[in-house]
Scaffold this motif. Structure first.
Motif, PDB file in Angstrom:
ATOM      1  N   ASN A 181       0.799  -1.218   0.000  1.00  0.00           N
ATOM      2  CA  ASN A 181       0.000   0.000   0.000  1.00  0.00           C
ATOM      3  C   ASN A 181       0.838   1.278   0.000  1.00  0.00           C
ATOM      4  O   ASN A 181       0.301   2.371   0.161  1.00  0.00           O
ATOM      5  CB  ASN A 181      -0.940   0.007   1.211  1.00  0.00           C
ATOM      6  N   ARG A 184      -0.216   3.783  -2.589  1.00  0.00           N
ATOM      7  CA  ARG A 184      -1.561   4.304  -2.297  1.00  0.00           C
ATOM      8  C   ARG A 184      -1.508   5.384  -1.227  1.00  0.00           C
ATOM      9  O   ARG A 184      -2.212   6.397  -1.320  1.00  0.00           O
ATOM     10  CB  ARG A 184      -2.487   3.168  -1.864  1.00  0.00           C
ATOM     11  N   TRP A 185      -0.679   5.172  -0.196  1.00  0.00           N
ATOM     12  CA  TRP A 185      -0.581   6.193   0.847  1.00  0.00           C
ATOM     13  C   TRP A 185       0.053   7.467   0.294  1.00  0.00           C
ATOM     14  O   TRP A 185      -0.317   8.570   0.688  1.00  0.00           O
ATOM     15  CB  TRP A 185       0.222   5.671   2.032  1.00  0.00           C
ATOM     16  N   SER A 188      -2.609   9.354  -1.447  1.00  0.00           N
ATOM     17  CA  SER A 188      -3.566   9.938  -0.509  1.00  0.00           C
ATOM     18  C   SER A 188      -2.997  11.153   0.203  1.00  0.00           C
ATOM     19  O   SER A 188      -3.666  12.179   0.330  1.00  0.00           O
ATOM     20  CB  SER A 188      -3.993   8.890   0.526  1.00  0.00           C
ATOM     21  N   ALA A 198      -8.857   6.189  -4.553  1.00  0.00           N
ATOM     22  CA  ALA A 198      -7.633   5.391  -4.557  1.00  0.00           C
ATOM     23  C   ALA A 198      -7.959   3.901  -4.634  1.00  0.00           C
ATOM     24  O   ALA A 198      -7.307   3.139  -5.360  1.00  0.00           O
ATOM     25  CB  ALA A 198      -6.809   5.697  -3.307  1.00  0.00           C
ATOM     26  N   LEU A 199      -8.986   3.462  -3.901  1.00  0.00           N
ATOM     27  CA  LEU A 199      -9.362   2.050  -3.901  1.00  0.00           C
ATOM     28  C   LEU A 199      -9.979   1.633  -5.235  1.00  0.00           C
ATOM     29  O   LEU A 199      -9.952   0.457  -5.585  1.00  0.00           O
ATOM     30  CB  LEU A 199     -10.343   1.773  -2.768  1.00  0.00           C
ATOM     31  N   HIS A 255       5.278  -0.679  -8.044  1.00  0.00           N
ATOM     32  CA  HIS A 255       4.141  -1.363  -7.427  1.00  0.00           C
ATOM     33  C   HIS A 255       3.524  -2.365  -8.404  1.00  0.00           C
ATOM     34  O   HIS A 255       3.129  -3.470  -8.000  1.00  0.00           O
ATOM     35  CB  HIS A 255       3.084  -0.338  -6.997  1.00  0.00           C
ATOM     36  N   PHE A 284      -4.925  -1.425  -6.292  1.00  0.00           N
ATOM     37  CA  PHE A 284      -4.593  -1.652  -4.882  1.00  0.00           C
ATOM     38  C   PHE A 284      -5.578  -2.638  -4.246  1.00  0.00           C
ATOM     39  O   PHE A 284      -6.370  -2.277  -3.375  1.00  0.00           O
ATOM     40  CB  PHE A 284      -4.615  -0.331  -4.113  1.00  0.00           C
ATOM     41  N   ASP A 297      -9.762  -0.250   4.709  1.00  0.00           N
ATOM     42  CA  ASP A 297      -8.908   0.902   4.419  1.00  0.00           C
ATOM     43  C   ASP A 297      -8.682   1.736   5.677  1.00  0.00           C
ATOM     44  O   ASP A 297      -7.562   2.179   5.951  1.00  0.00           O
ATOM     45  CB  ASP A 297      -9.562   1.752   3.329  1.00  0.00           C
TER      46      ASP A 297
END
Length: 395
Positions: A181, A184-185, A188, A198-199, A255, A284, A297
């Motif tokens: 992740n 993804r972080w 965000s 994001a999801l 990723h 993700f 999440d």
């Protein structure tokens, strides 16, 4: 004196004065009034509504009848909104207001209903929302002369208790972001993607050659439907393209490689996810390819903060943090920040998502303590000499 044809009629009864007008061959009655003048006034209102096409013949529906009709046949709300509306109608509106006729529903009765809910101001507005929309339609179709829900006075909602992480804390979060992740972080906390955005990212949304990321979906859950992909956000600005910084584009490329290696390792345990009969290459997902929902999440977010040594904070603080630092790093360019966040209104971005940072406030206070530069007079100390030596063209 008889009323003109088509103007309706009034008569006195044991209960008081009552009148009617004719709509499509059917009578539409006024309420009972103590005086003839009051009855005439309401009859005139009925005539005006009839002539404007806003008066419907037949019985006035009850709140329950109208809300059920509206939710089943009129509203086109998105699945999550429709599910919440259905819950509010079934559990909050119909039990208390369902038996009341639309024509008898008043702002005062709705205000009492709101008080009896005993909920916070934000929830008051959420519970009243389907009534407002449904009664607007009822007024447009002539079932009621106006929408009483629009006249309800609610408690002030106040500004949400939100803030942004300092630059030091933000960097601590990014340093603690490791594993599947990590990218993804970064999306965000650095770019402020909504959690559902994001999801909902898929690999076709990312162009590795150009570094452009397209935000076009949100992964949401609706009661009775489960997880689904919703197109963009609430406004047209929600679907957007973001040219990623090279460091973040490289994170996504790496990723992708890690995800391909994981799929090869787990083999048949990678079940993936299909939506509307088509496989979806989520960017993700979980370790088995299934989607990460909002609850999971949030748990992962809390674990990330703990690993960074920070106090717990609501999930959306990542978005507020990104907005605040984007504004700061762009020298106050709110328009660019709004575009990145997916807002149609830049002023909304500034009002809602930008927060003062303690370190910047301290820097400003420190700057005020710096010694001032020596003052240099723009003219000679003797103004008369300046005037005497001036060229003729200066006069």
């Amino acid at each position: 004196m008889r009323a003109a044809k088509g103007e309706g009629s009034m008569s006195k009864t044991d209960k008081g004065w009552r009148g009617y007008v004719t709509v499509n061959g059917k009578r539409k009655y006024t309420r009972y009034h103590k005086t003839k003048a009051l009855c005439a006034q309401e009859k005139r209102e009925l005539l005006n509504r009839r002539d404007d096409g806003r008066l419907v013949a037949g019985k006035v529906p009850t709140v329950a009848q109208w809300m059920n009709h509206w939710s089943e046949n009129v509203t086109k709300a998105r699945p999550t909104t429709a599910a919440l509306n259905a819950w509010v109608i079934t559990n909050k509106i119909i039990p208390e207001l369902g038996s009341i006729k639309l024509s008898a529903l008043t702002a005062e009765r709705l205000e009492q209903w709101v008080v009896d809910l005993n909920v916070k101001p934000a929830s008051q507005r959420r519970y009243l929302a389907p009534l407002k929309t449904a009664l607007n339609v009822a007024a447009q179709r002539g079932h009621i002369p106006f929408n009483p829900a629009l006249r309800v006075e609610l408690e002030p909602q106040g500004k949400p208790n939100t803030s942004a992480f300092s630059r030091e804390d933000r960097d601590a979060i990014l340093a603690a972001a490791v594993g599947r992740n990590r990218a993804r972080w970064h999306l965000s906390v650095r770019l402020g993607l909504r959690p559902a955005e994001a999801l909902g990212l898929t690999w076709p949304d990312f162009d590795a050659k150009t570094g452009v990321l397209t935000i076009r979906h949100q992964l949401l859950r609706a009661t009775g439907q489960g997880l689904y992909l919703q197109d963009a956000a609430k406004t047209a600005a929600g679907e957007r393209e973001i040219t990623l910084p090279k460091s973040l584009a490289a994170l996504l490329v790496e990723h992708r490689r890690e995800q391909m290696r994981l799929m090869a390792q787990v083999g048949d345990e990678w079940v993936g996810w299909s939506y509307q009969g088509q496989p979806v290459a989520l960017m993700f997902p979980q370790s088995n390819g299934k989607p990460v929902d909002a609850k999971m999440d949030t748990k992962l977010w809390h674990a990330l903060l703990a690993s960074a040594g920070l106090e717990d904070a609501r999930r959306y603080k990542s978005r507020h943090t990104a907005a605040t630092h984007l504004i700061s790093d762009s020298n106050g360019d709110v328009a660019v920040t709004a575009k990145i966040l997916g807002h149609a209104d830049a002023s909304f971005t500034y009002r809602t998502y930008v927060h003062p940072l303690a370190e910047r406030e301290q820097a400003l206070m420190d700057a005020m303590d710096l010694p001032a530069a020596p003052y240099v007079a723009p003219y000679d100390a003797e103004p008369s000499r300046v005037r005497q030596n001036a060229e003729p063209s200066d006069r």
